[in-house]
Motif scaffolding. Structure first.
Motif, PDB file in Angstrom:
ATOM      1  N   ARG A   1       3.677   1.940   1.415  1.00  0.00           N
ATOM      2  CA  ARG A   1       4.530   2.297   2.557  1.00  0.00           C
ATOM      3  C   ARG A   1       5.116   1.056   3.222  1.00  0.00           C
ATOM      4  NH1 ARG A   1       1.242   2.638   7.481  1.00  0.00           N
ATOM      5  NH2 ARG A   1      -0.908   2.126   6.993  1.00  0.00           N
ATOM      6  N   ARG A  48      -6.246  -2.984   5.979  1.00  0.00           N
ATOM      7  CA  ARG A  48      -7.233  -3.016   4.895  1.00  0.00           C
ATOM      8  C   ARG A  48      -6.865  -4.065   3.846  1.00  0.00           C
ATOM      9  NH1 ARG A  48      -5.723   0.906   0.691  1.00  0.00           N
ATOM     10  NH2 ARG A  48      -3.782   1.901   1.287  1.00  0.00           N
ATOM     11  N   PRO A  49      -7.845  -4.460   3.010  1.00  0.00           N
ATOM     12  CA  PRO A  49      -7.586  -5.526   2.046  1.00  0.00           C
ATOM     13  C   PRO A  49      -6.409  -5.184   1.139  1.00  0.00           C
ATOM     14  CG  PRO A  49      -9.923  -5.026   2.124  1.00  0.00           C
ATOM     15  CD  PRO A  49      -9.235  -3.972   2.930  1.00  0.00           C
ATOM     16  N   TYR A  50      -5.608  -6.187   0.863  1.00  0.00           N
ATOM     17  CA  TYR A  50      -4.483  -6.029  -0.049  1.00  0.00           C
ATOM     18  C   TYR A  50      -4.645  -7.080  -1.143  1.00  0.00           C
ATOM     19  CZ  TYR A  50       0.069  -6.586  -2.106  1.00  0.00           C
ATOM     20  OH  TYR A  50       1.082  -6.710  -3.019  1.00  0.00           O
ATOM     21  N   CYS A  51      -4.729  -6.646  -2.390  1.00  0.00           N
ATOM     22  CA  CYS A  51      -5.019  -7.572  -3.498  1.00  0.00           C
ATOM     23  C   CYS A  51      -3.835  -7.810  -4.423  1.00  0.00           C
ATOM     24  CB  CYS A  51      -6.183  -7.047  -4.327  1.00  0.00           C
ATOM     25  SG  CYS A  51      -7.649  -6.769  -3.334  1.00  0.00           S
ATOM     26  N   VAL A 101      -3.637  -6.029   5.084  1.00  0.00           N
ATOM     27  CA  VAL A 101      -2.334  -5.456   5.419  1.00  0.00           C
ATOM     28  C   VAL A 101      -2.539  -3.980   5.738  1.00  0.00           C
ATOM     29  CG1 VAL A 101       0.013  -5.013   4.631  1.00  0.00           C
ATOM     30  CG2 VAL A 101      -1.158  -7.065   3.868  1.00  0.00           C
ATOM     31  N   HIS A 102      -1.873  -3.502   6.778  1.00  0.00           N
ATOM     32  CA  HIS A 102      -2.112  -2.123   7.217  1.00  0.00           C
ATOM     33  C   HIS A 102      -3.602  -1.900   7.462  1.00  0.00           C
ATOM     34  CE1 HIS A 102       1.835  -0.734   5.105  1.00  0.00           C
ATOM     35  NE2 HIS A 102       2.052  -0.850   6.398  1.00  0.00           N
ATOM     36  N   TYR A 117       6.051  -2.061   5.308  1.00  0.00           N
ATOM     37  CA  TYR A 117       5.258  -2.992   6.092  1.00  0.00           C
ATOM     38  C   TYR A 117       6.223  -3.880   6.857  1.00  0.00           C
ATOM     39  CZ  TYR A 117       2.653  -7.111   7.361  1.00  0.00           C
ATOM     40  OH  TYR A 117       2.132  -8.147   8.073  1.00  0.00           O
ATOM     41  N   HIS A 135       0.833  -1.199   0.000  1.00  0.00           N
ATOM     42  CA  HIS A 135       0.000   0.000   0.000  1.00  0.00           C
ATOM     43  C   HIS A 135       0.874   1.257   0.000  1.00  0.00           C
ATOM     44  CE1 HIS A 135      -3.513  -2.442   1.931  1.00  0.00           C
ATOM     45  NE2 HIS A 135      -3.741  -2.285   0.637  1.00  0.00           N
ATOM     46  N   TRP A 157      -5.556 -11.314   1.923  1.00  0.00           N
ATOM     47  CA  TRP A 157      -4.739 -10.550   2.874  1.00  0.00           C
ATOM     48  C   TRP A 157      -5.430  -9.292   3.363  1.00  0.00           C
ATOM     49  CZ3 TRP A 157      -0.349 -12.025   5.101  1.00  0.00           C
ATOM     50  CH2 TRP A 157       0.436 -13.020   4.486  1.00  0.00           C
ATOM     51  N   SER A 163      -2.791  -6.886  10.453  1.00  0.00           N
ATOM     52  CA  SER A 163      -2.426  -7.756   9.334  1.00  0.00           C
ATOM     53  C   SER A 163      -3.014  -9.133   9.576  1.00  0.00           C
ATOM     54  CB  SER A 163      -0.910  -7.842   9.176  1.00  0.00           C
ATOM     55  OG  SER A 163      -0.303  -8.189  10.400  1.00  0.00           O
TER      56      SER A 163
END
Lengths: 323, 323
Positions: free
Chosen positions: A152, B152-155, B149-150, A154, A150, B147, B133
């Motif tokens: 930044r 929120r959804p990570y695609c 990550v941070h 991680y 995203h 996932w 996460s």
């Protein structure tokens, strides 16, 4: 953010100490120094050497110091600014490095481990600019990694995200320093390349003449750097040793791509200087293991050995923005 | 966000179509229906069945529909709201599902693949609440993942992040449907469990009596569900088949933890209903492969088969917030 602040970057490596000074917004070093960490050194003596480098750089500087960023070659609790330990230098256990730097230099500081910092450096200034997601992999004596997700950094729940070196690639492979079998590190890091080449040299007294010449016939002193150098000169045994490591790295990176589908993978560290043939072998092995719809974009680090140092400048920039 | 909007959730599975209706802010179903996707169905007929379910649910409703979220069992370009294809039902190639739902229902819609949506569902309403996460893994006929990550959804770069099912766990393992050897899916998904149990039944005519009884002696019809059921009843052969799959899953999840250090891993899908013994075996295998400093927190999904449907409610909520 004012453009005329100076930013100090410190890179505490296992065997080298590097410091760099840059102006915020500039993309070149105003000063840059690298010294070996002397044999028998400890956390305190390394810190004193760094402070000496910093003083030397800052003395002639005309602008004020705004912030300092530090990259550390070992596990770090970045949120607390705490070094957890060093595998190379004693005395770093639970050292509050951020606090120590802030006290000594009188400016905000930030600290993170070298792979995370190098990922940030390549993302902000190097081969990963503009990527929403990025895996940075460093391949030298060990194999580590750092993530941008995203847009930044991680770091994961325990600040340990990126341990690609200890993903198991081959359950019946060689034993790793961590005790497991067939970790990526045990197959693709510098010592694995050297060991493989040494074995082949011992098995076949006619093979690897260019590599033998590089070490004056002393097979036991062969390092990954020698293998890389001989491979570039066309030595077939060296090429094969490097190809084998590249294939293992490609399989490991392929697994990481399958799992995370990053926009780009940037590979740095000493072994990654082995040239285009090495990278082609890494890409080919990764491509085979990854679903066909997924991007496989694996490139060499643009900042070379200075990736952590530029990442430390990015950490310092972040401090300046936040202050 | 007004609290009296209705949200519609649609889950297009390979063999089942499920719809649910909930009020924004509420955590229970106002209506919930599941029907089989009939043999010979295609994208258009499945969509018509879903619209029928939606009409039946909305007709008696007293509040207005605010938004619709859809979970799809196959690759989706979530940003474009486009289904890319289905491995089970023909006619879904490049189907603009979001646009189609918005036209038919007259409200904003969002679409994503089932593993991503289930990850969102467990994160917002289930076993992953509050996690910064999270890896969601679904284990049934195949193995997929999604996932957070941070927070929120990570695609991923191509919307494909989470393909843990095709990480290679054992380079000399059985061939997977994708063509590779030793993918996690080929070792730990339902068909692998069934196949392993069938082989053991064929090899040893005395073993697995409880499992044999469940299928009336017809070894070739044994499924993972039978194995799971017999294992719970104490059948030793079934326990071993399930343990072997659990160990492979644990190794795969362990690799994912090493790489990403997530705060939690939530495991859903049919196979994940196999009970505490199964989860203990998964955790033990993961623990061995992960650096000791890292969190290993592997828990069953809290929302069960409704994880994608609750995730679709979360997608719809997001639409409502954005509108």
């Amino acid at each position: 953010m004012k453009r005329d602040w100076l930013l100090l970057a410190l890179d505490f490596g296992g065997t080298k100490l590097t410091a760099g000074l840059a102006a915020s917004g500039e993309r070149r070093w105003r000063a840059h120094q690298r010294v070996p960490s002397p044999p028998g050194s400890n956390a305190q003596s390394d810190l004193e050497i760094m402070m000496g480098l910093a003083r030397d750089m800052l003395a002639p500087a005309k602008a004020p110091l705004g912030a300092v960023g530090a990259s550390f070659g070992g596990p770090v609790d970045a949120a607390q600014g705490l070094v957890l330990l060093s595998h190379h230098v004693p005395g770093w256990e639970k050292m509050p490095l951020r606090e120590s730097l802030e006290e000594r230099l009188g400016v905000p500081a930030a600290v993170d481990n070298d792979a995370n910092v190098a990922a940030l450096g390549e993302h902000r200034f190097g081969a990963g600019q503009g990527c929403d997601s990025l895996l940075y992999v460093t391949v030298s004596t060990g194999i580590g990694g750092g993530w941008i997700v995203h847009g930044r950094p991680y770091c994961g729940a325990d600040g340990m995200a990126g341990e690609i070196g200890h993903m198991v690639i081959d359950p019946i492979g060689p034993v790793c320093t961590c005790g497991q079998r067939g970790c990526l590190e045990a197959l693709a890091a510098g010592p694995a390349i050297a060991r493989h080449a040494q074995q082949r040299l011992a098995e076949d007294p006619q093979a690897g003449q260019a590599l033998r010449a590089l070490v004056g016939g002393e097979v036991q002193v062969v390092t990954a750097r020698h293998v890389s150098q001989a491979a570039k000169a066309g030595d077939e045994l060296s090429r094969q040793a490097l190809d084998q490591a590249a294939r293992a790295l490609g399989r490991g990176i392929g697994s990481a791509i399958s799992l995370m589908n990053p926009q780009r993978v940037v590979v740095g560290g000493g072994v990654a200087k082995s040239g285009p043939r090495y990278f082609e072998a890494v890409r080919a092995a990764a491509r085979v293991t990854v679903p066909p719809e997924m991007t496989v974009d694996i490139v060499p680090a643009a900042l070379g050995d200075d990736a952590p140092l530029w990442g430390a400048i990015a950490l310092a920039e972040n401090c300046l923005r936040a202050s």
